[in-house]
Write a protein that holds these residues in place. Structure first.
Motif, PDB file in Angstrom:
ATOM      1  N   HIS A  52      -9.424  -6.945  12.794  1.00  0.00           N
ATOM      2  CA  HIS A  52      -8.351  -5.973  13.034  1.00  0.00           C
ATOM      3  C   HIS A  52      -8.464  -5.449  14.464  1.00  0.00           C
ATOM      4  CE1 HIS A  52      -6.423  -1.971  12.464  1.00  0.00           C
ATOM      5  NE2 HIS A  52      -5.680  -2.619  11.586  1.00  0.00           N
TER       6      HIS A  52
ATOM      7  N   ASP B  31     -15.774  -5.675   7.172  1.00  0.00           N
ATOM      8  CA  ASP B  31     -14.504  -4.960   7.061  1.00  0.00           C
ATOM      9  C   ASP B  31     -13.954  -5.283   5.676  1.00  0.00           C
ATOM     10  OD1 ASP B  31     -11.856  -4.256   6.927  1.00  0.00           O
ATOM     11  OD2 ASP B  31     -11.379  -4.822   8.979  1.00  0.00           O
TER      12      ASP B  31
ATOM     13  N   SER C 227     -10.801   0.815   2.785  1.00  0.00           N
ATOM     14  CA  SER C 227      -9.627   1.701   2.801  1.00  0.00           C
ATOM     15  C   SER C 227      -9.340   2.027   1.345  1.00  0.00           C
ATOM     16  CB  SER C 227      -8.412   0.997   3.404  1.00  0.00           C
ATOM     17  OG  SER C 227      -8.625   0.675   4.746  1.00  0.00           O
TER      18      SER C 227
ATOM     19  N   SER D 191     -10.023   2.576   9.872  1.00  0.00           N
ATOM     20  CA  SER D 191     -10.066   2.560  11.345  1.00  0.00           C
ATOM     21  C   SER D 191     -11.233   3.414  11.837  1.00  0.00           C
ATOM     22  CB  SER D 191      -8.749   3.089  11.925  1.00  0.00           C
ATOM     23  OG  SER D 191      -7.695   2.266  11.502  1.00  0.00           O
TER      24      SER D 191
ATOM     25  N   THR E 163     -14.498  -9.982   8.319  1.00  0.00           N
ATOM     26  CA  THR E 163     -13.371  -9.344   7.640  1.00  0.00           C
ATOM     27  C   THR E 163     -13.176 -10.050   6.304  1.00  0.00           C
ATOM     28  OG1 THR E 163     -12.338  -8.849   9.758  1.00  0.00           O
ATOM     29  CG2 THR E 163     -10.910  -8.784   7.814  1.00  0.00           C
TER      30      THR E 163
ATOM     31  N   GLU F  62      -9.288   9.218   7.890  1.00  0.00           N
ATOM     32  CA  GLU F  62      -8.559   8.440   8.899  1.00  0.00           C
ATOM     33  C   GLU F  62      -8.760   6.939   8.663  1.00  0.00           C
ATOM     34  OE1 GLU F  62      -9.256  10.543  12.889  1.00  0.00           O
ATOM     35  OE2 GLU F  62     -10.492  11.624  11.439  1.00  0.00           O
ATOM     36  N   GLY F  63      -8.744   6.589   7.390  1.00  0.00           N
ATOM     37  CA  GLY F  63      -8.742   5.183   7.002  1.00  0.00           C
ATOM     38  C   GLY F  63      -9.991   4.422   7.391  1.00  0.00           C
TER      39      GLY F  63
ATOM     40  N   MET G  86       0.855  -1.187   0.000  1.00  0.00           N
ATOM     41  CA  MET G  86       0.000   0.000   0.000  1.00  0.00           C
ATOM     42  C   MET G  86       0.898   1.246   0.000  1.00  0.00           C
ATOM     43  SD  MET G  86      -2.131  -1.072   3.280  1.00  0.00           S
ATOM     44  CE  MET G  86      -2.595  -2.755   3.589  1.00  0.00           C
TER      45      MET G  86
ATOM     46  N   TYR H 243      -6.459 -10.424   5.420  1.00  0.00           N
ATOM     47  CA  TYR H 243      -5.125  -9.918   5.065  1.00  0.00           C
ATOM     48  C   TYR H 243      -4.418 -10.811   4.049  1.00  0.00           C
ATOM     49  CZ  TYR H 243      -1.371  -6.690   5.787  1.00  0.00           C
ATOM     50  OH  TYR H 243      -0.456  -5.695   5.583  1.00  0.00           O
TER      51      TYR H 243
ATOM     52  N   ALA I 180     -11.729  -3.413   4.168  1.00  0.00           N
ATOM     53  CA  ALA I 180     -10.592  -2.480   4.053  1.00  0.00           C
ATOM     54  C   ALA I 180      -9.757  -2.784   2.809  1.00  0.00           C
ATOM     55  CB  ALA I 180      -9.724  -2.569   5.314  1.00  0.00           C
ATOM     56  N   HIS I 181      -9.591  -4.080   2.503  1.00  0.00           N
ATOM     57  CA  HIS I 181      -8.718  -4.461   1.379  1.00  0.00           C
ATOM     58  C   HIS I 181      -9.462  -4.567   0.044  1.00  0.00           C
ATOM     59  CE1 HIS I 181      -5.003  -5.581   3.646  1.00  0.00           C
ATOM     60  NE2 HIS I 181      -5.880  -5.448   4.620  1.00  0.00           N
TER      61      HIS I 181
ATOM     62  N   HIS J  56      -7.342   3.977   0.196  1.00  0.00           N
ATOM     63  CA  HIS J  56      -5.890   4.144  -0.009  1.00  0.00           C
ATOM     64  C   HIS J  56      -5.162   2.821  -0.215  1.00  0.00           C
ATOM     65  CE1 HIS J  56      -4.597   2.839   4.098  1.00  0.00           C
ATOM     66  NE2 HIS J  56      -5.790   3.248   4.452  1.00  0.00           N
ATOM     67  N   LYS J  57      -5.767   1.706   0.200  1.00  0.00           N
ATOM     68  CA  LYS J  57      -5.036   0.438   0.062  1.00  0.00           C
ATOM     69  C   LYS J  57      -5.000  -0.043  -1.389  1.00  0.00           C
ATOM     70  CE  LYS J  57      -6.189  -1.430   4.687  1.00  0.00           C
ATOM     71  NZ  LYS J  57      -5.162  -0.796   5.482  1.00  0.00           N
TER      72      LYS J  57
HETATM   73  C1  LIG Z   1      -8.397  -5.971   7.659  1.00  0.00           C
HETATM   74  C2  LIG Z   1      -8.098  -4.545   8.038  1.00  0.00           C
HETATM   75  N1  LIG Z   1      -9.071  -3.802   8.561  1.00  0.00           N
HETATM   76  C3  LIG Z   1      -8.869  -2.513   8.910  1.00  0.00           C
HETATM   77  C4  LIG Z   1      -7.630  -1.924   8.751  1.00  0.00           C
HETATM   78  C5  LIG Z   1      -7.436  -0.493   9.135  1.00  0.00           C
HETATM   79  O1  LIG Z   1      -7.449   0.272   7.970  1.00  0.00           O
HETATM   80  P1  LIG Z   1      -6.801   1.716   7.862  1.00  0.00           P
HETATM   81  O2  LIG Z   1      -5.339   1.541   7.895  1.00  0.00           O
HETATM   82  O3  LIG Z   1      -7.313   2.221   6.550  1.00  0.00           O
HETATM   83  O4  LIG Z   1      -7.293   2.528   9.009  1.00  0.00           O
HETATM   84  C6  LIG Z   1      -6.574  -2.672   8.203  1.00  0.00           C
HETATM   85  C7  LIG Z   1      -5.249  -2.075   8.019  1.00  0.00           C
HETATM   86  O5  LIG Z   1      -4.341  -2.610   7.454  1.00  0.00           O
HETATM   87  C8  LIG Z   1      -6.808  -4.021   7.843  1.00  0.00           C
HETATM   88  O6  LIG Z   1      -5.843  -4.782   7.333  1.00  0.00           O
END
Ligand SMILES: Cc1ncc(COP(=O)(O)O)c(C=O)c1O
Length: 447
Positions: free
Chosen positions: A108, A188, A215, A78, A160, A75-76, A22, A164, A190-191, A217-218
């Motif tokens: 996470h 979640d 996310s 998160s 999730t 702020e991602g 990322m 990951y 995020a990815h 940005h990822k």
């Molecule tokens: C599965 C997962 N959820 C949430 C997050 C948090 O995301 P962010 O870094 O955009 O706040 C991450 C961060 O790597 C993640 O891997």
């Protein structure tokens, strides 16, 4: 005064490494200079109380993702995860239900800390079979069994996906199960922001989740910190109406306009070109995976734009492979004793994929290593919240058997805790901490 951080990043930049980590822009989007770094001045609108251009921009994003509402996060994920849990809490209180969430154990760490802060009870879904920390691989039928096994019906299920390591769950089937039991499905993602742009749209909102975080940005051409909270058309009215309040509960009052502007600019690309570029990239990554499998690599996961190798099958640890690639100026997203993970995006060029392929193929295959460490299933001695706010001390992991974990000790990435705060640690947990290189942990003080 020296500038160690600036020096490091500058040097990394001049190395021109193949960035298979990322953020998704891979250092290739045009920079926004500091003049774009403004605050919520007149005309710039106010995040989470939007009435003007932010509202318009978020509506563009919502149209692109096919949501009822999409809110930006500077702020991602998160922040969006904290907001999703706040919404679950608000929804529970409103419906006079106990805020209980059934969640995959590979969540996470923000999920754990936020549920503690919000006083949400969590029932964990552990893998059906022994598995490593980062994947739970919950099948729809297993999810249904876990729901039926609950003494009390959970208000929400939290998954999730992708995880990951690049495993995508069957969100469509899971959403049908959640609908059947009247449970909120929060994902979640995020990815997985890019999943919307595949020929088979795999974005959680399109597959029936009530809400999810991405996310941006990822995997998209967006600055680090840029993310979304997506709310589905089918979400309950309270969740639809309270999303902004939930985001503002935890967000900074000075959101970065560099990040917000990069989310806005990305909309144009997402709308016009992302799909076409993603289709081409997907084919390239598919070819890469096939080629690596043909020379003996063990390719894991079903995520189209991520490559995860189970390194030990090739006779190395993930960290050893990462070191070998680093010598060839290729930087991965993540490595640990078992895995090495690479993240591609539409900013990745063909010759970068070829360089990775050639370097990996050039590494000599060795006899497989067969050591595996699974997630410890532990006894809960106190609630996550009580443990997090207890008086605690840092001790060497080696002496932590029988002690209660106080704060989530994680390596970041991937920030998936080995044990949950409030759990009493056993020998298996100590082995697992040590395996992941965590030598000191915070435990609740005794006596
Ligand atoms: C599965 C997962 N959820 C949430 C997050 C948090 O995301 P962010 O870094 O955009 O706040 C991450 C961060 O790597 C993640 O891997």
């Amino acid at each position: 005064m020296n500038t160690p951080l600036y020096d490091f990043v500058k040097e990394y930049n001049t190395k021109n490494a193949v960035r298979l980590h990322m953020p998704g822009h891979k250092g290739k989007i045009a920079a926004l200079e500091s003049g774009f770094d403004i605050t919520e001045i007149d005309g710039a609108d106010v995040l989470y109380n939007e009435k003007g251009i932010l509202k318009e921009s978020q509506k563009n994003a919502s149209d692109i993702f096919g949501t009822y509402k999409t809110l930006y996060s500077a702020e991602g994920s998160s922040l969006s995860i904290r907001a999703m849990l706040s919404l679950i809490k608000m929804y529970s209180l409103n419906a006079r239900k106990h805020p209980l969430v059934l969640a995959g154990r590979n969540a996470h760490k923000v999920f754990m800390t936020a549920s503690a802060l919000l006083d949400i009870d969590v029932k964990w879904i552990f893998p059906e079979e022994k598995a490593e920390l980062l994947s739970v691989n919950i099948s729809p039928s297993y999810l249904e069994k876990c729901i039926s096994d609950c003494e009390e019906m959970p208000v929400a299920v939290y998954i999730t996906s992708p995880d990951y390591l690049g495993n995508i769950s069957d969100i469509k089937a899971m959403s049908e199960i959640c609908d059947k039991y009247g449970i909120i499905l929060a994902v979640d993602n995020a990815h997985g922001a890019y999943l919307r742009f595949l020929p088979e749209n795999m974005h959680p909102i399109s597959l029936g989740a009530h809400m999810c975080c991405d996310s941006a940005h990822k995997t998209l051409p967006v600055l680090t910190g840029g993310g979304y909270l997506h709310i589905s058309e089918k979400a309950p009215a309270l969740i639809k109406s309270q999303a902004e309040n939930a985001m503002s509960l935890f967000s900074s009052t000075s959101p970065s306009f560099l990040i917000l502007t990069s989310l806005d600019r990305a909309n144009e690309y997402l709308c016009n070109k992302m799909y076409e570029d993603t289709v081409k990239l997907q084919a390239r990554i598919c070819e890469l995976k096939t080629r690596l499998s043909s020379v003996g690599y063990s390719v894991k996961g079903n995520e189209p734009l991520k490559l995860t190798l189970a390194a030990k099958a090739y006779g190395y640890t993930g960290d050893e492979l990462a070191e070998l690639l680093r010598k060839d100026n290729i930087e991965c997203e993540f490595s640990d004793p078992d895995y090495i993970v690479f993240m591609f995006s539409t900013s990745t060029e063909d010759d970068e994929i070829n360089r990775l392929k050639n370097t990996l193929i050039g590494i000599e295959k060795r006899a497989a290593v067969t050591q595996i460490v699974s997630i410890p299933v532990l006894y809960r001695a106190m609630s996550v919240k009580d443990a997090l706010f207890s008086s605690s001390e840092e001790i060497s992991t080696a002496f932590a058997e029988n002690r209660v974990l106080a704060s989530p000790s994680v390596s970041c990435p991937p920030a998936v805790p080995v044990a949950v705060c409030g759990e009493r640690l056993n020998a298996e947990a100590i082995r697992c901490f040590e395996y992941y290189g965590i030598k000191k942990i915070n435990v609740v003080k005794e006596g």
